[in-house]
Write a protein that holds these residues in place. Structure first.
Motif, short mmCIF file in Angstrom:
data_model
loop_
_atom_site.label_atom_id
_atom_site.label_comp_id
_atom_site.label_asym_id
_atom_site.label_seq_id
_atom_site.Cartn_x
_atom_site.Cartn_y
_atom_site.Cartn_z
N ASN A 43 42.59 -24.80 -134.40
CA ASN A 43 41.85 -24.22 -133.27
C ASN A 43 40.34 -24.17 -133.48
O ASN A 43 39.61 -23.73 -132.60
CB ASN A 43 42.38 -22.82 -132.94
N LYS A 44 39.88 -24.64 -134.64
CA LYS A 44 38.45 -24.53 -134.93
C LYS A 44 37.62 -25.31 -133.92
O LYS A 44 36.64 -24.79 -133.36
CB LYS A 44 38.14 -25.06 -136.33
N GLN A 45 37.98 -26.56 -133.64
CA GLN A 45 37.19 -27.39 -132.73
C GLN A 45 37.17 -26.81 -131.32
O GLN A 45 36.14 -26.84 -130.65
CB GLN A 45 37.74 -28.82 -132.72
N GLN A 46 38.32 -26.28 -130.88
CA GLN A 46 38.37 -25.67 -129.55
C GLN A 46 37.45 -24.46 -129.48
O GLN A 46 36.73 -24.25 -128.51
CB GLN A 46 39.80 -25.26 -129.21
N MET A 47 37.48 -23.64 -130.52
CA MET A 47 36.65 -22.45 -130.55
C MET A 47 35.17 -22.81 -130.55
O MET A 47 34.38 -22.26 -129.78
CB MET A 47 36.96 -21.61 -131.79
N ILE A 48 34.78 -23.75 -131.41
CA ILE A 48 33.37 -24.15 -131.47
C ILE A 48 32.91 -24.73 -130.14
O ILE A 48 31.82 -24.41 -129.65
CB ILE A 48 33.16 -25.16 -132.61
N SER A 49 33.75 -25.56 -129.53
CA SER A 49 33.39 -26.16 -128.24
C SER A 49 33.19 -25.09 -127.16
O SER A 49 32.21 -25.12 -126.41
CB SER A 49 34.47 -27.14 -127.83
N SER A 50 34.13 -24.15 -127.09
CA SER A 50 34.04 -23.10 -126.07
C SER A 50 32.84 -22.19 -126.29
O SER A 50 32.14 -21.82 -125.33
CB SER A 50 35.33 -22.27 -126.05
N LEU A 51 32.59 -21.84 -127.54
CA LEU A 51 31.45 -20.97 -127.82
C LEU A 51 30.12 -21.67 -127.54
O LEU A 51 29.17 -21.06 -127.06
CB LEU A 51 31.50 -20.48 -129.27
N ASP A 52 30.05 -22.96 -127.83
CA ASP A 52 28.84 -23.72 -127.50
C ASP A 52 28.62 -23.75 -125.99
O ASP A 52 27.48 -23.63 -125.50
CB ASP A 52 28.94 -25.15 -128.04
N LYS A 53 29.70 -23.90 -125.23
CA LYS A 53 29.58 -23.90 -123.77
C LYS A 53 29.16 -22.52 -123.26
O LYS A 53 28.38 -22.42 -122.31
CB LYS A 53 30.90 -24.33 -123.14
N LEU A 54 29.67 -21.45 -123.89
CA LEU A 54 29.27 -20.10 -123.49
C LEU A 54 27.79 -19.86 -123.77
O LEU A 54 27.10 -19.20 -122.99
CB LEU A 54 30.12 -19.07 -124.23
N LYS A 55 27.30 -20.39 -124.88
CA LYS A 55 25.86 -20.26 -125.17
C LYS A 55 25.04 -20.98 -124.11
O LYS A 55 24.01 -20.47 -123.65
CB LYS A 55 25.54 -20.82 -126.55
N SER A 56 25.51 -22.17 -123.73
CA SER A 56 24.80 -22.92 -122.70
C SER A 56 24.83 -22.19 -121.36
O SER A 56 23.82 -22.14 -120.64
CB SER A 56 25.44 -24.30 -122.56
N LEU A 57 25.97 -21.59 -121.03
CA LEU A 57 26.08 -20.82 -119.78
C LEU A 57 25.19 -19.58 -119.81
O LEU A 57 24.62 -19.20 -118.78
CB LEU A 57 27.53 -20.42 -119.55
N ALA A 58 25.07 -18.96 -120.98
CA ALA A 58 24.19 -17.78 -121.10
C ALA A 58 22.75 -18.17 -120.83
O ALA A 58 22.02 -17.46 -120.13
CB ALA A 58 24.34 -17.17 -122.49
N SER A 59 22.32 -19.30 -121.38
CA SER A 59 20.95 -19.76 -121.15
C SER A 59 20.73 -20.11 -119.68
O SER A 59 19.68 -19.79 -119.10
CB SER A 59 20.67 -20.98 -122.02
N LYS A 60 21.73 -20.74 -119.07
CA LYS A 60 21.61 -21.11 -117.66
C LYS A 60 21.53 -19.88 -116.77
O LYS A 60 20.68 -19.81 -115.87
CB LYS A 60 22.82 -21.97 -117.26
N ALA A 61 22.40 -18.89 -117.01
CA ALA A 61 22.40 -17.67 -116.21
C ALA A 61 21.12 -16.89 -116.40
O ALA A 61 20.52 -16.38 -115.43
CB ALA A 61 23.61 -16.81 -116.57
N ALA A 62 20.67 -16.77 -117.65
CA ALA A 62 19.45 -16.02 -117.92
C ALA A 62 18.24 -16.69 -117.28
O ALA A 62 17.38 -16.02 -116.69
CB ALA A 62 19.25 -15.88 -119.43
N TYR A 63 18.16 -18.01 -117.39
CA TYR A 63 17.01 -18.72 -116.82
C TYR A 63 16.96 -18.53 -115.31
O TYR A 63 15.90 -18.34 -114.71
CB TYR A 63 17.08 -20.20 -117.16
N SER A 64 18.13 -18.58 -114.68
CA SER A 64 18.19 -18.39 -113.24
C SER A 64 17.64 -17.02 -112.82
O SER A 64 16.87 -16.91 -111.86
CB SER A 64 19.64 -18.53 -112.77
N LYS A 65 18.01 -15.98 -113.57
CA LYS A 65 17.54 -14.63 -113.23
C LYS A 65 16.06 -14.44 -113.60
O LYS A 65 15.33 -13.72 -112.91
CB LYS A 65 18.40 -13.59 -113.95
N ARG A 66 15.63 -15.06 -114.69
CA ARG A 66 14.21 -14.98 -115.04
C ARG A 66 13.36 -15.60 -113.95
O ARG A 66 12.31 -15.07 -113.56
CB ARG A 66 13.98 -15.68 -116.37
N LEU A 67 13.81 -16.76 -113.46
CA LEU A 67 13.07 -17.44 -112.39
C LEU A 67 13.09 -16.61 -111.11
O LEU A 67 12.08 -16.52 -110.39
CB LEU A 67 13.69 -18.81 -112.15
N ALA A 68 14.23 -15.99 -110.81
CA ALA A 68 14.32 -15.14 -109.62
C ALA A 68 13.35 -13.97 -109.71
O ALA A 68 12.75 -13.57 -108.71
CB ALA A 68 15.75 -14.63 -109.46
#
Length: 447
Positions: A237-262
Motif C-alpha cells: 500500500n506504500k505507492q497508493q498512500m504516497i500517490s494519494s498524499l501527493d495529490k492531497l498536497k496538490s489540492l491543498a495548494s490549489k484550494a489555498a491559492y484560490s482563496k488567497r486570490l479571492a
C-alpha cells in the motif's frame, strides 16, 4: 520582552525558551527551538564539528569515529532534555513509538486548526477599526462554486483510498482542514490563516510518506503485525498512500491559492481597504509598523515572485499583489501621521500613558468581576458584563492587561530617550503589573 499578546513562552525542562508566535509553534520543530534557546551551546557544538572536519580534510584524512562521537554528544544533550519531560520524550530526537506518532501529530495539528478561529471578542478602542463590519462576499461566481465542489470530490476520493492505511484521526484532520478553505478570507488575519492551513496540510501529508520509507528500511518491522491494520504501512500500500498524499498536497495548494486570490480581489474592490489590512492593530507606532512588516512578508514583490513558497503568486496575478502592497504602504504612512498628529496635540507621553491608565482600570475591573467582587468595579458596569462567564472575564482581563502594557511600553520609549529616570521606574513598574495580571509571570519579573 515583546508585548505581543499572541506570543506564548514554551516551557521545556524548567527553562523558558524565548517566545515564538503561537501560530508558528506548530510549524517549528523542537530541535530548532532548543538551539534557538541556547545559541552558545548551538554555536560551540557545530563549530567543534566544523573545525574537526576541516582539520581532517587538511590532513587528507577523515577520522569518521571522531566526527561520529561529536554527533553522539549532540544526541546525548537532546536526550538529557527529554528525561525531564515524559510527554515530550522522543520529540527532540525523533525516536519513540512509531505506531503512536500519527495519532500525536493529528492531535497536535487539531489544536492548531482550532486556534486560528479564536477571535478577540472583548476589544477596546486601543485597537484600530474594531467596529467595522466587513461585508460578506456574495459575488462568488458559478465557476468558483464548481471549483470548490471539484476539490471537495477529489479530496474525498483520495481520503477513501488511504482510509485503511492511515489512522482515522489523520484522515479526519485532512477532511476538517480542507473545509477551512470553504470561506473566502475577509481580513488579513483570515488570509494568514489560509496560508497556515496549506502549510500544515503539506507538512502532515509529508510525515506518513517519510514514515513509510523508514518503516520499509527497518528490517525489524518487516514481519511485524499489529491489531490496528490502519496504521500499518507495507510494500503493497506504500505507492497508493504516497500517490494519494501527493495529490492531497496538490489540492491543498490549489484550494489555498484560490482563496488567497479571492481575498486580493475582495480587498481591491472593497471600500474598507484600510480596515481589512489593519483591523485589530494596536494604535502605536511599533504595532503599526509591525503589521506593515507582516503584510510585506506576504505581498512584497520579493516574496510573491518566489516559486514553491506560501506567498508565491502566478505571474499574471503578481501585479495584484503589488497593488495591495502599495495600498498597505500608503495606509501605514497615513496611520503614523494620524498618530503623530494626536501625539503632538496631547503630547506623546501623555497620550499613551492616559490610554494605558484607562486600560489598566478596565483590566482590574474584569479581574475583580471574575472573582465575583462586583462592588469593586470602578469603570465597568455589572449590568453590561454580569452575564459573562468567569473564564471570559479572565480572558478580558488578560487582553486589556496586555493592551495596557503596550501603551505603557510606548510611553516608556519616549521617557527613555529623554532620560527621565523617575518616570522610567514608574512606567516599568506599571508594565510589570500589567504582565502579572496577564499571567506572564516570568516576563513581569524582568521589570
Amino acid at each position: 520582552m515583546s508585548g505581543d499578546p499572541t506570543r506564548i513562552p514554551f516551557q521545556v525542562s524548567n527553562h523558558v525558551i524565548p517566545a515564538l508566535p503561537s501560530r508558528l509553534r506548530h510549524l517549528v520543530s523542537f530541535e530548532v527551538v532548543i538551539f534557538l534557546w541556547r545559541p552558545k551551546v548551538r554555536e560551540k557544538f557545530f563549530s567543534e564539528i566544523e573545525n574537526l572536519i576541516k582539520l581532517k580534510l587538511q590532513d587528507k584524512t577523515l577520522n569518521q569515529p571522531d566526527i561520529e562521537q561529536k554527533f553522539k554528544e549532540g544526541k546525548e544533550l537532546i536526550d538529557k532534555l527529554e528525561e525531564d519531560d515524559e510527554e515530550r520524550h522522543g520529540l527532540f530526537s525523533g525516536e519513540g513509538d512509531k505506531a503512536s506518532k500519527q495519532e500525536k501529530l493529528a492531535k497536535k495539528f487539531k489544536n492548531f486548526s482550532e486556534k486560528p478561529e479564536r477571535i478577540d471578542t472583548y476589544r477596546t478602542e486601543s485597537r484600530l477599526f474594531i467596529d467595522t463590519v466587513l461585508r460578506n462576499i456574495g459575488l462568488t461566481s458559478n465557476e468558483e462554486e464548481e471549483n470548490k465542489e471539484n476539490i471537495h470530490e477529489a479530496v474525498e476520493k483520495e481520503l477513501s483510498e488511504i482510509k485503511d492505511i492511515l489512522e482515522d484521526k489523520v484522515t479526519e484532520f485532512f477532511r476538517n482542514t480542507f473545509e477551512k478553505f470553504n470561506n473566502v478570507p475577509k481580513s488579513f488575519e483570515d488570509y494568514k490563516n489560509i496560508v497556515a492551513y496549506e502549510i500544515i496540510l503539506r507538512r502532515i501529508a509529508d510525515n506518513p510518506i517519510n514514515e513509510s520509507l523508514i518503516y520499509l528500511e527497518d528490517p525489524q518491522t518487516k514481519d511485524t503485525t499489529g491489531k490496528d491494520q490502519k496504521s500499518k504501512i507495507n510494500k503493497e500500500n506504500k505507492q497508493q498512500m504516497i500517490s494519494s498524499l501527493d495529490k492531497l498536497k496538490s489540492l491543498a495548494s490549489k484550494a489555498a491559492y484560490s482563496k488567497r486570490l479571492a481575498f486580493i480581489y475582495h480587498f481591491l474592490n472593497s471600500p474598507n481597504k484600510k480596515e481589512i489590512l489593519f483591523s485589530n492593530t494596536v494604535f502605536t507606532e511599533e504595532e503599526i509598523n509591525k503589521r506593515f512588516r507582516d503584510i510585506a512578508l506576504y505581498f512584497h514583490s520579493d516574496k510573491t515572485s518566489r516559486p514553491n513558497t506560501p506567498a508565491w503568486l502566478q505571474e499574471k496575478h503578481r501585479n495584484l499583489g503589488d497593488e495591495l502592497f502599495n495600498f498597505a504602504l500608503k495606509f501605514k504612512e497615513s496611520l503614523l501621521e494620524d498618530l503623530e498628529g494626536i501625539s503632538q496635540n496631547e503630547g506623546y507621553l501623555t497620550f499613551h500613558e492616559k490610554k494605558a491608565n484607562d486600560l489598566w482600570k478596565i483590566a482590574i475591573d474584569y479581574r475583580n468581576a471574575s472573582k465575583g467582587q462586583w462592588d469593586k468595579l470602578k469603570v465597568l458596569n455589572k449590568d453590561d458584563i454580569g452575564e459573562l462567564s468567569p473564564d471570559k472575564l479572565k480572558i478580558s482581563c488578560t487582553d486589556n492587561g496586555m493592551l495596557a502594557y503596550q501603551e505603557y511600553r510606548a510611553a516608556c520609549k519616549f521617557v527613555d530617550k529623554s532620560k527621565q529616570l523617575k518616570k522610567q521606574v514608574q512606567l516599568r513598574g506599571n508594565m510589570a503589573l500589567c504582565l502579572y495580571i496577564s499571567n506572564k509571570f516570568v516576563e513581569a519579573q524582568l521589570y
